[in-house]
Motif scaffolding. Structure first.
Motif, short mmCIF file in Angstrom:
data_model
loop_
_atom_site.label_atom_id
_atom_site.label_comp_id
_atom_site.label_asym_id
_atom_site.label_seq_id
_atom_site.Cartn_x
_atom_site.Cartn_y
_atom_site.Cartn_z
N GLU A 172 0.85 -1.19 0.00
CA GLU A 172 0.00 0.00 0.00
C GLU A 172 0.89 1.24 0.00
O GLU A 172 1.50 1.59 1.00
N ARG A 173 0.98 1.87 -1.13
CA ARG A 173 1.83 3.05 -1.25
C ARG A 173 1.01 4.29 -0.92
O ARG A 173 -0.09 4.47 -1.44
N PRO A 174 1.57 5.18 -0.09
CA PRO A 174 0.80 6.37 0.29
C PRO A 174 0.63 7.38 -0.83
O PRO A 174 -0.33 8.15 -0.83
N LEU A 175 1.56 7.40 -1.80
CA LEU A 175 1.51 8.39 -2.87
C LEU A 175 0.67 7.86 -4.03
O LEU A 175 0.90 6.75 -4.53
N GLU A 219 -23.17 -4.56 -3.29
CA GLU A 219 -23.65 -3.53 -2.37
C GLU A 219 -22.60 -3.14 -1.33
O GLU A 219 -22.58 -2.01 -0.85
N HIS A 220 -21.72 -4.08 -0.96
CA HIS A 220 -20.74 -3.78 0.07
C HIS A 220 -19.53 -3.03 -0.47
O HIS A 220 -18.66 -2.61 0.31
N GLU A 221 -19.42 -2.87 -1.80
CA GLU A 221 -18.27 -2.18 -2.38
C GLU A 221 -18.42 -0.67 -2.21
O GLU A 221 -19.52 -0.13 -2.05
N THR A 222 -17.28 0.02 -2.28
CA THR A 222 -17.25 1.47 -2.11
C THR A 222 -17.65 2.18 -3.39
O THR A 222 -17.75 1.57 -4.47
N ASP A 223 -17.84 3.49 -3.27
CA ASP A 223 -18.15 4.29 -4.45
C ASP A 223 -16.99 4.25 -5.45
O ASP A 223 -17.21 4.29 -6.66
N SER A 224 -15.77 4.21 -4.93
CA SER A 224 -14.60 4.14 -5.83
C SER A 224 -14.64 2.87 -6.67
O SER A 224 -14.33 2.89 -7.86
N ALA A 225 -15.02 1.74 -6.05
CA ALA A 225 -15.10 0.49 -6.79
C ALA A 225 -16.17 0.55 -7.88
O ALA A 225 -15.96 0.07 -9.00
N TRP A 226 -17.31 1.15 -7.55
CA TRP A 226 -18.37 1.29 -8.56
C TRP A 226 -17.89 2.17 -9.72
O TRP A 226 -18.14 1.85 -10.89
N HIS A 227 -17.22 3.25 -9.39
CA HIS A 227 -16.74 4.13 -10.45
C HIS A 227 -15.67 3.42 -11.29
O HIS A 227 -15.67 3.52 -12.52
N GLY A 228 -14.75 2.71 -10.63
CA GLY A 228 -13.74 1.96 -11.37
C GLY A 228 -14.35 0.89 -12.27
O GLY A 228 -13.91 0.67 -13.40
N SER A 284 0.71 8.98 -7.01
CA SER A 284 1.54 8.91 -8.22
C SER A 284 2.24 7.57 -8.32
O SER A 284 2.38 7.01 -9.42
N HIS A 285 2.69 7.02 -7.20
CA HIS A 285 3.34 5.71 -7.22
C HIS A 285 2.35 4.61 -7.59
O HIS A 285 2.68 3.69 -8.37
N ARG A 286 1.15 4.67 -7.03
CA ARG A 286 0.15 3.65 -7.37
C ARG A 286 -0.24 3.75 -8.84
O ARG A 286 -0.42 2.73 -9.53
N HIS A 287 -0.36 4.97 -9.34
CA HIS A 287 -0.69 5.17 -10.75
C HIS A 287 0.40 4.61 -11.65
O HIS A 287 0.13 3.88 -12.63
N LEU A 288 1.66 4.92 -11.35
CA LEU A 288 2.77 4.46 -12.19
C LEU A 288 2.95 2.95 -12.11
O LEU A 288 3.31 2.31 -13.11
N SER A 289 2.72 2.37 -10.94
CA SER A 289 2.86 0.92 -10.82
C SER A 289 1.80 0.19 -11.64
O SER A 289 2.09 -0.82 -12.29
N VAL A 290 0.57 0.71 -11.63
CA VAL A 290 -0.49 0.12 -12.45
C VAL A 290 -0.16 0.27 -13.94
O VAL A 290 -0.35 -0.67 -14.73
N LYS A 291 0.35 1.43 -14.32
CA LYS A 291 0.73 1.64 -15.71
C LYS A 291 1.88 0.70 -16.13
O LYS A 291 1.89 0.16 -17.24
N ASP A 323 -9.19 1.77 -6.26
CA ASP A 323 -8.35 2.79 -5.64
C ASP A 323 -9.15 4.07 -5.38
O ASP A 323 -10.09 4.40 -6.11
N ARG A 324 -8.73 4.81 -4.37
CA ARG A 324 -9.46 6.01 -3.99
C ARG A 324 -9.17 7.19 -4.91
O ARG A 324 -9.89 8.20 -4.86
N GLU A 325 -8.13 7.09 -5.76
CA GLU A 325 -7.78 8.17 -6.68
C GLU A 325 -8.29 7.85 -8.08
O GLU A 325 -8.11 6.74 -8.59
N THR A 326 -8.90 8.85 -8.71
CA THR A 326 -9.49 8.64 -10.04
C THR A 326 -8.44 8.27 -11.07
O THR A 326 -8.67 7.41 -11.93
N ILE A 327 -7.26 8.89 -11.02
CA ILE A 327 -6.25 8.64 -12.04
C ILE A 327 -5.76 7.20 -11.99
O ILE A 327 -5.44 6.60 -13.04
N VAL A 328 -5.73 6.61 -10.80
CA VAL A 328 -5.33 5.20 -10.68
C VAL A 328 -6.42 4.30 -11.25
O VAL A 328 -6.13 3.34 -11.99
#
Length: 439
Positions: free
Chosen positions: A281-284, A405-414, A286-293, A367-372
């Motif tokens: 779990e990376r706090p940044l 139903e138990h998933e977060t809004d971020s999961a639904w958006h993703g 940008s790191h999570r985004h780059l690792s996924v990319k 992920d909680r960040e849209t770019i990720v």
């Protein structure tokens, strides 16, 4: 008062213009300060102390941040003279720093990929630009635009279709000449870029682009590519946040630029480090985004490039043609689809590494960040497009599980982003619409 024929008279006397003239006139009107901007660019060499002139030019360009495409018809007449002035200002630090600030503004507003098209690529600029970059102080916060522009310029110069040994003066001097550079051009550039990868600004992105252009050249991949991958694999595990970001950017650009056959021989060096970057779990963000990319581009190296025969093909464009062909189409649709699916899966084994990569991509949709989430959705689409139909359907099923139903809004958006990407690529088959539409 005008009579009933006044409008007709005005229409008849109005000047007529053809389509090209109207288009050119419209394009010119988009950049209303064009003449002023051109005048400022030509005045810059004559007024090196006038900072107000430079700031005025930067403010004009910055006004088009929200609609940068309006600059496109004028970039050649704006960027080209700036680069010509830069070529002649190598002996004047004050002048080339000012020019690089304005060139950077164009890159910021329009994007470096578009602006790079207007950078010169003469062989004579090769070593001069490298020497100027080496003369810059990496810790000088006031001249980072200069380092950024020079790195971008070198990335263009390294695309010259000549063997680098013919452009390297260090290889053509006697060994006892102590005034000549002791390192080759490649060694000097790689050392510079490694230092710039730890820069906190976008200079690290330009350094990564330069490394990608250099190390993916046909005459440069052995042994430099493997050595750089080994270095990046160790640095990704370090605690230097800026260096980790720079290494990930460089690796992602290399795997985007290079040829698959060459990268496949070295991909194992990076795989473990890339998967470790996704597992923790990376706090940044940008790191999570780059690792996924990065991991999705590794998956594309493991999977052969192919167009899935099972993907959805849109029918005829008109209703009349659809109605006319419905009888014959239905008779042959299912046999041909089954045949294409069988042919699609023959002699095709999925590497275990790809199965391991799919999991962090699905996790990235939460992920909680849209770019990720957006990057993960694009990765899901790219990987699914190269899989057999059965495995692709399993991925679609995993994406649909995000809408619990138990998933977060971020999961639904993703999940919505992933479904949109799959539908855009024709990977969401009609058989799945019954499960997708209720969502």
């Amino acid at each position: 008062a005008r009579g009933p024929g006044a409008h007709l008279a005005l229409k008849m006397t109005a000047p007529t213009m053809n389509k090209d003239e109207c288009t050119a006139q419209s394009f010119e009107s988009f950049l209303v300060e064009r003449d002023e901007l051109v005048g400022i660019i030509h005045k810059l060499p004559a007024e090196p102390e006038n900072d107000d002139l430079l700031e005025r030019a930067r403010s004009i360009v910055g006004k088009y941040q929200e609609q940068p495409e309006l600059l496109d018809p004028h970039l050649a007449s704006l960027v080209t003279p700036l680069m010509e002035q830069l070529r002649g200002a190598f002996d004047s630090p004050q002048q080339y720093h000012r020019l690089c600030k304005l060139i950077y503004t164009f890159c910021k507003v329009r994007g470096y990929k578009t602006v790079l098209k207007f950078f010169p690529h003469a062989v004579s600029d090769f070593e001069r630009t490298l020497a100027l970059l080496e003369a810059q102080r990496g810790d000088d916060a006031g001249t980072w635009e200069t380092r950024y522009v020079l790195l971008l310029w070198l990335s263009v110069l390294f695309m010259l279709p000549f063997d680098l040994s013919s452009l390297d003066s260090a290889l053509s001097v006697p060994e006892d000449d102590k005034t000549a550079p002791q390192q080759s051009v490649v060694q000097r550039v790689v050392a510079l870029c490694k230092a710039f990868l730890s820069s906190p600004g976008i200079t690290s992105t330009a350094a990564g682009l330069l490394l990608a252009r250099l190390l993916t050249r046909p005459d440069m991949q052995d042994p430099h590519l493997g050595d750089f991958f080994n270095w990046c694999s160790s640095e990704i595990r370090s605690d230097d946040a800026f260096l980790v970001s720079g290494c990930m950017v460089a690796l992602a650009l290399i795997f985007k630029t290079g040829k698959r056959d060459e990268l496949a021989r070295h991909v194992g060096i990076v795989f473990d480090a890339a998967m470790e970057s996704c597992s923790g779990e990376r706090p940044l963000a940008s790191h999570r985004h780059l690792s996924v990319k990065l991991v999705q581009r590794l998956a594309l190296v493991y999977l052969p490039p192919r167009v899935a025969a099972w993907r959805y093909h849109r029918g005829n464009r008109t209703l009349l043609e659809n109605l006319g062909s419905v009888g014959t189409a239905n008779a042959s649709a299912e046999p041909s689809a089954a045949a294409s699916r069988d042919a699609d899966d023959v002699d095709f084994d999925i590497p275990e590494e790809v199965e391991a990569i799919v999991e962090p991509l699905l996790s990235g949709l939460r992920d909680r960040e849209t770019i990720v989430r957006w990057s993960a959705a694009k990765g899901i689409g790219r990987v699914t497009a190269r899989l057999p139909a059965d495995l692709a359907d399993d991925i679609v099923e995993s994406v649909l599980e995000l809408f619990a139903e138990h998933e977060t809004d971020s999961a639904w958006h993703g999940g919505c982003l992933a479904l949109a990407e799959l539908a855009r690529r024709g990977l969401l088959l009609p058989a799945r619409l019954g499960s997708v539409v209720p969502v």
